[in-house]
Design a protein around this motif. Structure first.
Motif, PDB file in Angstrom:
ATOM      1  N   ALA A 231      62.843  44.068  63.633  1.00 29.54           N
ATOM      2  CA  ALA A 231      64.042  43.542  64.292  1.00 29.54           C
ATOM      3  C   ALA A 231      64.067  44.046  65.734  1.00 29.54           C
ATOM      4  CB  ALA A 231      65.304  43.982  63.555  1.00 29.54           C
ATOM      5  N   PHE A 232      64.819  43.357  66.577  1.00 29.83           N
ATOM      6  CA  PHE A 232      64.970  43.812  67.973  1.00 29.83           C
ATOM      7  C   PHE A 232      66.316  43.328  68.496  1.00 29.83           C
ATOM      8  CE2 PHE A 232      64.322  40.074  70.807  1.00 29.83           C
ATOM      9  CZ  PHE A 232      64.044  39.117  69.852  1.00 29.83           C
ATOM     10  N   ASN A 233      66.681  43.861  69.660  1.00 30.99           N
ATOM     11  CA  ASN A 233      67.960  43.502  70.267  1.00 30.99           C
ATOM     12  C   ASN A 233      67.745  42.313  71.202  1.00 30.99           C
ATOM     13  OD1 ASN A 233      70.353  43.282  71.723  1.00 30.99           O
ATOM     14  ND2 ASN A 233      70.721  45.495  71.744  1.00 30.99           N
ATOM     15  N   LEU A 234      68.100  41.121  70.724  1.00 32.23           N
ATOM     16  CA  LEU A 234      67.903  39.902  71.511  1.00 32.23           C
ATOM     17  C   LEU A 234      68.774  39.907  72.765  1.00 32.23           C
ATOM     18  CD1 LEU A 234      66.824  36.983  71.916  1.00 32.23           C
ATOM     19  CD2 LEU A 234      68.716  36.207  70.466  1.00 32.23           C
ATOM     20  N   PHE A 235      70.030  40.348  72.626  1.00 36.06           N
ATOM     21  CA  PHE A 235      70.921  40.324  73.795  1.00 36.06           C
ATOM     22  C   PHE A 235      70.415  41.281  74.881  1.00 36.06           C
ATOM     23  CE2 PHE A 235      74.991  38.866  71.333  1.00 36.06           C
ATOM     24  CZ  PHE A 235      74.370  37.670  71.047  1.00 36.06           C
ATOM     25  N   ALA A 236      69.901  42.446  74.472  1.00 41.23           N
ATOM     26  CA  ALA A 236      69.334  43.368  75.462  1.00 41.23           C
ATOM     27  C   ALA A 236      68.104  42.746  76.115  1.00 41.23           C
ATOM     28  CB  ALA A 236      68.967  44.690  74.793  1.00 41.23           C
ATOM     29  N   TYR A 237      67.299  42.076  75.298  1.00 37.18           N
ATOM     30  CA  TYR A 237      66.103  41.396  75.814  1.00 37.18           C
ATOM     31  C   TYR A 237      66.491  40.374  76.884  1.00 37.18           C
ATOM     32  CZ  TYR A 237      61.941  38.378  75.622  1.00 37.18           C
ATOM     33  OH  TYR A 237      60.844  37.621  75.935  1.00 37.18           O
ATOM     34  N   LEU A 238      67.534  39.592  76.609  1.00 40.98           N
ATOM     35  CA  LEU A 238      67.958  38.570  77.568  1.00 40.98           C
ATOM     36  C   LEU A 238      68.606  39.185  78.804  1.00 40.98           C
ATOM     37  CD1 LEU A 238      69.321  35.879  75.117  1.00 40.98           C
ATOM     38  CD2 LEU A 238      67.351  35.683  76.619  1.00 40.98           C
ATOM     39  N   SER A 239      69.270  40.321  78.627  1.00 35.06           N
ATOM     40  CA  SER A 239      69.907  40.970  79.775  1.00 35.06           C
ATOM     41  C   SER A 239      68.874  41.421  80.800  1.00 35.06           C
ATOM     42  CB  SER A 239      70.750  42.159  79.306  1.00 35.06           C
ATOM     43  OG  SER A 239      69.930  43.265  78.961  1.00 35.06           O
ATOM     44  N   ARG A 240      67.616  41.510  80.379  1.00 33.27           N
ATOM     45  CA  ARG A 240      66.544  41.982  81.257  1.00 33.27           C
ATOM     46  C   ARG A 240      65.684  40.835  81.806  1.00 33.27           C
ATOM     47  NH1 ARG A 240      65.417  47.484  80.807  1.00 33.27           N
ATOM     48  NH2 ARG A 240      66.766  48.619  79.371  1.00 33.27           N
ATOM     49  N   SER A 241      66.082  39.612  81.567  1.00 34.12           N
ATOM     50  CA  SER A 241      65.319  38.487  82.116  1.00 34.12           C
ATOM     51  C   SER A 241      65.430  38.484  83.636  1.00 34.12           C
ATOM     52  CB  SER A 241      65.851  37.168  81.547  1.00 34.12           C
ATOM     53  OG  SER A 241      65.245  36.085  82.229  1.00 34.12           O
ATOM     54  N   ASP A 242      64.303  38.291  84.308  1.00 31.73           N
ATOM     55  CA  ASP A 242      64.307  38.281  85.774  1.00 31.73           C
ATOM     56  C   ASP A 242      64.307  36.872  86.342  1.00 31.73           C
ATOM     57  OD1 ASP A 242      61.759  37.631  84.950  1.00 31.73           O
ATOM     58  OD2 ASP A 242      60.753  38.741  86.552  1.00 31.73           O
ATOM     59  N   VAL A 243      64.494  35.866  85.482  1.00 32.50           N
ATOM     60  CA  VAL A 243      64.478  34.478  85.940  1.00 32.50           C
ATOM     61  C   VAL A 243      65.706  33.748  85.400  1.00 32.50           C
ATOM     62  CG1 VAL A 243      61.972  34.345  86.130  1.00 32.50           C
ATOM     63  CG2 VAL A 243      63.075  33.778  83.967  1.00 32.50           C
TER      64      VAL A 243
END
Lengths: 167, 338
Positions: free
Chosen positions: B215-227
């Protein structure tokens, strides 16, 4: 401290948008809201909120302990609100026929090896592996969104959940 | 029956000539030719010429659209750079058009379209983007996070243009699959997502199941998108692709669907202008807030407006059969009947 506030919505607080029709039927957009759907759902009802041919996205209100499920393909689950525990078991024998689409609800927890447990908070996503059996548990009402195929456990109530007139 | 003018131009001609010229003595930019289309830029605008007409597009809008056509390999269906110019993907060949999906151009007989081999057109699109994108301008970035596209030619920006679109094979974070985003691998939390919790799910895998209990934190992953407005694939179930993305300001293109796609608003708000795919006439305005779900029919084009950076889950069915079924009238253009 950030100047910006990110709004994720929740069972207790969501502000639904809508379809303003100009020259179209709002029903064409099958517009609904995950938290609104979950707020009217029975615990662990798997309600389709999106469908694209054989694939669906289901919303489930997690509250208490769920039945056990399994599928003959991977599924993914995202916790949209609350905290949900997932327990995973590798059944001793195949319990879902090959080629079956969607999740199948099991009568009891299958015998087999314990694979592990996962506790999801808001925004966390987990793999529900092909052929594994899984059960959910939530102490407080929570909301799950599941990427899967339409199957025996899928509940369709589009007319109840979707916007039908222009907002 | 659905309209059929997204069918490929037939018969397919021999490979159209593709070439470039210059650079211009004043602006420093090269000009390009692909078949009957000619492209040039000055300090503010891209100029497009075809046998029946001419067109001008603000250069920032043109480059933001072009880089997405490149990143998405012409994507699903139609990429309208604006109301006049764009591409239609036929998955092996691509139509490049002017005025084809614009009633006035069609009725006036000014519409024009040519078919290209996808790889050949992609090569020239990459050449245009590389030559016309100056150092300091990132066409993937939100306007507040980048410099401008204006002016005469300066140094190029290969770093911004060279990003690889992330496509998980099964799920982000699985062993051997696409990596999570972290500070260490160059993905700090975006300025508008500083309040997004960066915790991780509790994962207790029994021995032998470490690769499956994940499992992983999808919202954290998206918060780090640079585009912005650049969906990546985070999970795959057969042809079902979850393609989350972070959105801010305006989707540069109007995306014309060749299949139903779904939007699930994960955070904040996006307003969508929906128009008829073929004529461009307005059909609806869809306001989506956190938790909202909406289908985009297969016969529309849509453009999104995000007042604050938000998280959107684009859900696609990637089956290659769907456009053929819809074009043949064997599949409906809306998602569900009720």
């Amino acid at each position: 401290m950030s100047d910006y506030q990110t709004n994720f919505g929740s069972l207790n607080h969501f502000q639904k948008g809508g379809v303003q029709a100009i020259a179209d039927d709002p029903k064409n957009y099958a517009f609904s809201n995950i938290f609104e759907v979950a707020s009217h759902a029975a615990p662990f009802e798997r309600i389709a909120v999106a469908q694209n041919f054989e694939y669906v996205v289901e919303v489930s209100r997690a509250e208490g302990r769920s039945p056990w499920y399994s599928a003959d393909h991977d599924e993914m689950v995202i916790c949209m609100d609350g905290v949900v525990e997932i327990n995973l078991v590798q059944p001793d024998a195949a319990i879902v026929a090959a080629g079956t689409q969607g999740a199948v609800q099991l009568k009891t927890q299958p015998s087999g090896r314990k694979m592990g447990r996962i506790v999801l908070g808001r925004g966390h996503m987990a793999l529900l592996p092909k052929s594994a059996a899984y059960g959910f548990q939530a102490e407080k009402p929570s909301v799950l969104m599941i990427q899967t195929l339409k199957g025996a456990a899928t509940v369709e109530k589009w007319a109840d959940i979707c916007q039908t007139t222009s907002s | 029956m659905p309209k059929t003018n997204i069918q490929p131009e037939k018969p397919a001609p021999a490979a159209p000539a593709i070439s470039s010229f210059g650079p211009d003595n004043v602006t420093g930019y090269r000009s390009f030719q692909a078949g009957g289309f000619e492209f040039s830029r000055d300090e503010y605008f891209a100029h497009i010429v075809w046998p029946k007409g001419t067109h001008v597009v603000p250069i920032d809008q043109f480059l933001r659209s072009m880089i997405r056509a490149i990143a998405w390999n012409f994507f699903y269906g139609t990429i309208n750079f604006d109301a006049v110019f764009g591409t239609v993907n036929h998955y092996g060949t691509v139509d490049m058009f002017a005025g084809r999906f614009n009633d006035a151009y069609v009725n006036g007989g000014l519409d024009y379209s040519e078919v290209f081999d996808s790889d050949a057109l992609m090569t020239i699109f990459k050449d245009v983007a590389a030559d016309w994108t100056n150092e300091g301008f990132d066409p993937f970035a939100a306007p507040q996070e980048t410099g401008t596209a204006w002016g005469r030619k300066r140094d190029e920006n290969p770093t911004a243009l060279g990003r690889q679109r992330i496509t998980a094979r099964r799920m982000i974070g699985l062993p051997g699959d696409a990596e999570l985003r972290t500070d260490d691998n160059g993905y700090p939390v975006n300025r508008m997502f500083k309040d997004v919790v960066q915790d991780a799910p509790l994962v207790e895998a029994k021995p032998g199941f470490e690769g499956e209990v994940q499992a992983f934190n999808l919202f954290a992953y998206l918060s780090r998108s640079d585009v912005t407005w650049n969906p990546s694939v985070c999970s795959v179930v057969g042809d079902s692709l979850f393609c989350p993305t972070s959105e801010e300001y305006i989707l540069p293109i109007e995306h014309g669907n060749d299949r139903v796609e779904w939007f699930i608003q994960l955070s904040d708000e996006i307003i969508w202008d929906v128009k008829d795919r073929d004529s461009g006439h307005p059909r609806a305005r869809v306001t989506m807030r956190a938790g909202d779900v909406a289908a985009m029919p297969a016969d529309i084009r849509h453009q999104g407006f995000a007042p604050k950076r938000s998280m959107l889950l684009v859900w696609e069915n990637a089956s290659s059969e769907i456009p053929k079924l819809i074009a043949a009238g064997k599949a409906r253009v809306t998602a569900v009947d009720f």
